[in-house]
Design a protein around this motif. Structure first.
Motif, mmCIF file in Angstrom:
data_model
loop_
_atom_site.group_PDB
_atom_site.id
_atom_site.type_symbol
_atom_site.label_atom_id
_atom_site.label_comp_id
_atom_site.label_asym_id
_atom_site.label_seq_id
_atom_site.Cartn_x
_atom_site.Cartn_y
_atom_site.Cartn_z
ATOM 1 N N VAL A 154 7.223 -9.920 0.515
ATOM 2 C CA VAL A 154 6.360 -11.107 0.434
ATOM 3 C C VAL A 154 5.129 -10.821 1.293
ATOM 4 C CG1 VAL A 154 6.177 -13.589 0.787
ATOM 5 C CG2 VAL A 154 8.401 -12.596 0.237
ATOM 6 N N LEU A 155 4.082 -10.311 0.673
ATOM 7 C CA LEU A 155 2.884 -9.922 1.421
ATOM 8 C C LEU A 155 1.895 -11.076 1.526
ATOM 9 C CD1 LEU A 155 2.354 -6.364 -0.109
ATOM 10 C CD2 LEU A 155 3.244 -6.935 2.167
ATOM 11 N N PRO A 156 1.293 -11.242 2.719
ATOM 12 C CA PRO A 156 0.364 -12.350 2.944
ATOM 13 C C PRO A 156 -1.087 -12.024 2.574
ATOM 14 C CG PRO A 156 0.736 -11.213 4.994
ATOM 15 C CD PRO A 156 1.584 -10.511 3.953
ATOM 16 N N PHE A 157 -1.278 -11.276 1.497
ATOM 17 C CA PHE A 157 -2.615 -10.872 1.082
ATOM 18 C C PHE A 157 -2.895 -11.405 -0.315
ATOM 19 C CE2 PHE A 157 -0.716 -7.336 3.571
ATOM 20 C CZ PHE A 157 -1.459 -7.508 4.733
ATOM 21 N N GLY A 158 -4.154 -11.648 -0.569
ATOM 22 C CA GLY A 158 -4.539 -12.129 -1.886
ATOM 23 C C GLY A 158 -4.413 -11.051 -2.957
ATOM 24 N N THR A 159 -4.419 -11.485 -4.178
ATOM 25 C CA THR A 159 -4.375 -10.572 -5.317
ATOM 26 C C THR A 159 -5.644 -9.723 -5.346
ATOM 27 O OG1 THR A 159 -3.014 -12.122 -6.549
ATOM 28 C CG2 THR A 159 -4.220 -10.482 -7.842
ATOM 29 N N GLY A 160 -5.472 -8.428 -5.512
ATOM 30 C CA GLY A 160 -6.616 -7.526 -5.627
ATOM 31 C C GLY A 160 -7.346 -7.236 -4.332
ATOM 32 N N THR A 161 -6.695 -7.413 -3.198
ATOM 33 C CA THR A 161 -7.340 -7.246 -1.890
ATOM 34 C C THR A 161 -7.660 -5.796 -1.543
ATOM 35 O OG1 THR A 161 -6.239 -9.225 -1.047
ATOM 36 C CG2 THR A 161 -7.025 -7.666 0.599
ATOM 37 N N PHE A 162 -6.822 -4.852 -1.953
ATOM 38 C CA PHE A 162 -6.925 -3.471 -1.477
ATOM 39 C C PHE A 162 -7.308 -2.491 -2.581
ATOM 40 C CE2 PHE A 162 -3.938 -5.675 1.296
ATOM 41 C CZ PHE A 162 -4.493 -5.424 2.536
ATOM 42 N N ARG A 163 -8.102 -1.468 -2.220
ATOM 43 C CA ARG A 163 -8.442 -0.381 -3.142
ATOM 44 C C ARG A 163 -7.306 0.628 -3.248
ATOM 45 N NH1 ARG A 163 -13.897 1.028 -4.121
ATOM 46 N NH2 ARG A 163 -12.933 2.565 -5.482
ATOM 47 N N ALA A 164 -6.463 0.683 -2.214
ATOM 48 C CA ALA A 164 -5.348 1.637 -2.202
ATOM 49 C C ALA A 164 -4.259 1.095 -1.289
ATOM 50 C CB ALA A 164 -5.814 3.001 -1.719
ATOM 51 N N ALA A 165 -3.055 1.628 -1.476
ATOM 52 C CA ALA A 165 -1.922 1.274 -0.622
ATOM 53 C C ALA A 165 -1.074 2.519 -0.421
ATOM 54 C CB ALA A 165 -1.084 0.166 -1.256
ATOM 55 N N SER A 166 -0.517 2.640 0.784
ATOM 56 C CA SER A 166 0.392 3.749 1.058
ATOM 57 C C SER A 166 1.706 3.206 1.598
ATOM 58 C CB SER A 166 -0.231 4.730 2.060
ATOM 59 O OG SER A 166 -0.421 4.114 3.316
ATOM 60 N N LEU A 167 2.785 3.814 1.135
ATOM 61 C CA LEU A 167 4.135 3.516 1.609
ATOM 62 C C LEU A 167 4.715 4.855 2.034
ATOM 63 C CD1 LEU A 167 3.463 1.366 -0.765
ATOM 64 C CD2 LEU A 167 5.863 0.835 -0.574
ATOM 65 N N ILE A 168 4.699 5.121 3.315
ATOM 66 C CA ILE A 168 5.097 6.419 3.840
ATOM 67 C C ILE A 168 6.458 6.287 4.517
ATOM 68 C CG2 ILE A 168 4.452 8.345 5.319
ATOM 69 C CD1 ILE A 168 1.550 7.234 5.150
ATOM 70 N N TYR A 169 7.468 6.889 3.923
ATOM 71 C CA TYR A 169 8.832 6.881 4.461
ATOM 72 C C TYR A 169 9.333 5.465 4.729
ATOM 73 C CZ TYR A 169 7.399 11.690 5.355
ATOM 74 O OH TYR A 169 6.908 12.956 5.224
ATOM 75 N N VAL A 170 9.026 4.527 3.861
ATOM 76 C CA VAL A 170 9.438 3.142 4.087
ATOM 77 C C VAL A 170 10.247 2.557 2.936
ATOM 78 C CG1 VAL A 170 7.333 2.064 3.186
ATOM 79 C CG2 VAL A 170 8.657 0.903 4.935
ATOM 80 N N LEU A 171 10.003 2.996 1.728
ATOM 81 C CA LEU A 171 10.598 2.346 0.566
ATOM 82 C C LEU A 171 12.125 2.300 0.642
ATOM 83 C CD1 LEU A 171 9.669 0.910 -1.961
ATOM 84 C CD2 LEU A 171 9.818 3.071 -3.185
ATOM 85 N N HIS A 172 12.739 3.340 1.152
ATOM 86 C CA HIS A 172 14.206 3.365 1.231
ATOM 87 C C HIS A 172 14.759 2.365 2.243
ATOM 88 C CE1 HIS A 172 12.948 6.251 4.321
ATOM 89 N NE2 HIS A 172 14.068 5.936 4.943
ATOM 90 N N HIS A 173 13.900 1.793 3.082
ATOM 91 C CA HIS A 173 14.332 0.772 4.048
ATOM 92 C C HIS A 173 14.271 -0.641 3.474
ATOM 93 C CE1 HIS A 173 14.608 3.441 7.465
ATOM 94 N NE2 HIS A 173 13.404 3.917 7.197
ATOM 95 N N ILE A 174 13.641 -0.813 2.335
ATOM 96 C CA ILE A 174 13.410 -2.145 1.771
ATOM 97 C C ILE A 174 14.550 -2.507 0.823
ATOM 98 C CG2 ILE A 174 11.836 -3.550 0.400
ATOM 99 C CD1 ILE A 174 9.552 -1.751 1.434
ATOM 100 N N PRO A 175 15.226 -3.634 1.074
ATOM 101 C CA PRO A 175 16.372 -4.014 0.234
ATOM 102 C C PRO A 175 16.023 -4.191 -1.244
ATOM 103 C CG PRO A 175 16.328 -5.344 2.225
ATOM 104 C CD PRO A 175 15.048 -4.551 2.191
#
Length: 143
Positions: A92-113
């Motif tokens: 549940v991210l507190p950012f508006g739709t289309g806020t970022f030009r890019a996103a990185s998920l570094i060694y985190v996805l496996h921690h998210i249920p």
């Protein structure tokens, strides 16, 4: 840095095991994101202390928002990314739709249920045509 708790020791061991403290992850992302214009907004979900976010900012001129569920990790970091530090659950991210030009998920996805939910949230927060970089630990490649 002297560890203040068993959690600090465990986090350090995890960082070493996944090579997160090595510059390789940052250098790969810098190459991937290098063509973005200076000041482009990038989300680093699971930023931890923000070390990798700071390196990407220095190398690209981007404005990184370091986002992590752990306030303690964000506060322990020396880095002060231009886009700020935000405590949030990736589902549940507190950012508006289309806020970022890019996103990185570094060694985190496996921690998210609920990984599907987190990815849907990241995609919602990305601008149309935005870049998504996901890096997960792989012992065979050293990443």
């Amino acid at each position: 840095m002297r560890p203040s708790s068993i959690i600090d020791v465990a986090e350090f061991a995890y960082d070493v095991a996944t090579c997160r403290r090595l510059p390789r992850a940052a250098s790969l992302l810098v190459r991937y994101l290098a063509h973005l214009p200076a000041g482009a907004r990038i989300l680093d979900l699971g930023a931890g202390t923000g070390e990798i976010a700071a390196e990407i900012e220095r190398a690209t001129g981007a404005s990184i928002t370091a986002c992590d569920v752990d306030l303690g990790e964000l506060q322990r970091g020396v880095a002060r990314p231009r886009g700020g530090r935000v405590v949030a659950d990736g589902q549940v991210l507190p950012f508006g739709t289309g806020t970022f030009r890019a996103a990185s998920l570094i060694y985190v996805l496996h921690h998210i249920p609920n990984q599907a939910r987190a990815l849907a949230e990241v995609l919602r927060a990305l601008a149309p045509g935005g870049l998504l970089a996901i890096m997960e630990y792989d012992g065979a490649s050293g990443l």
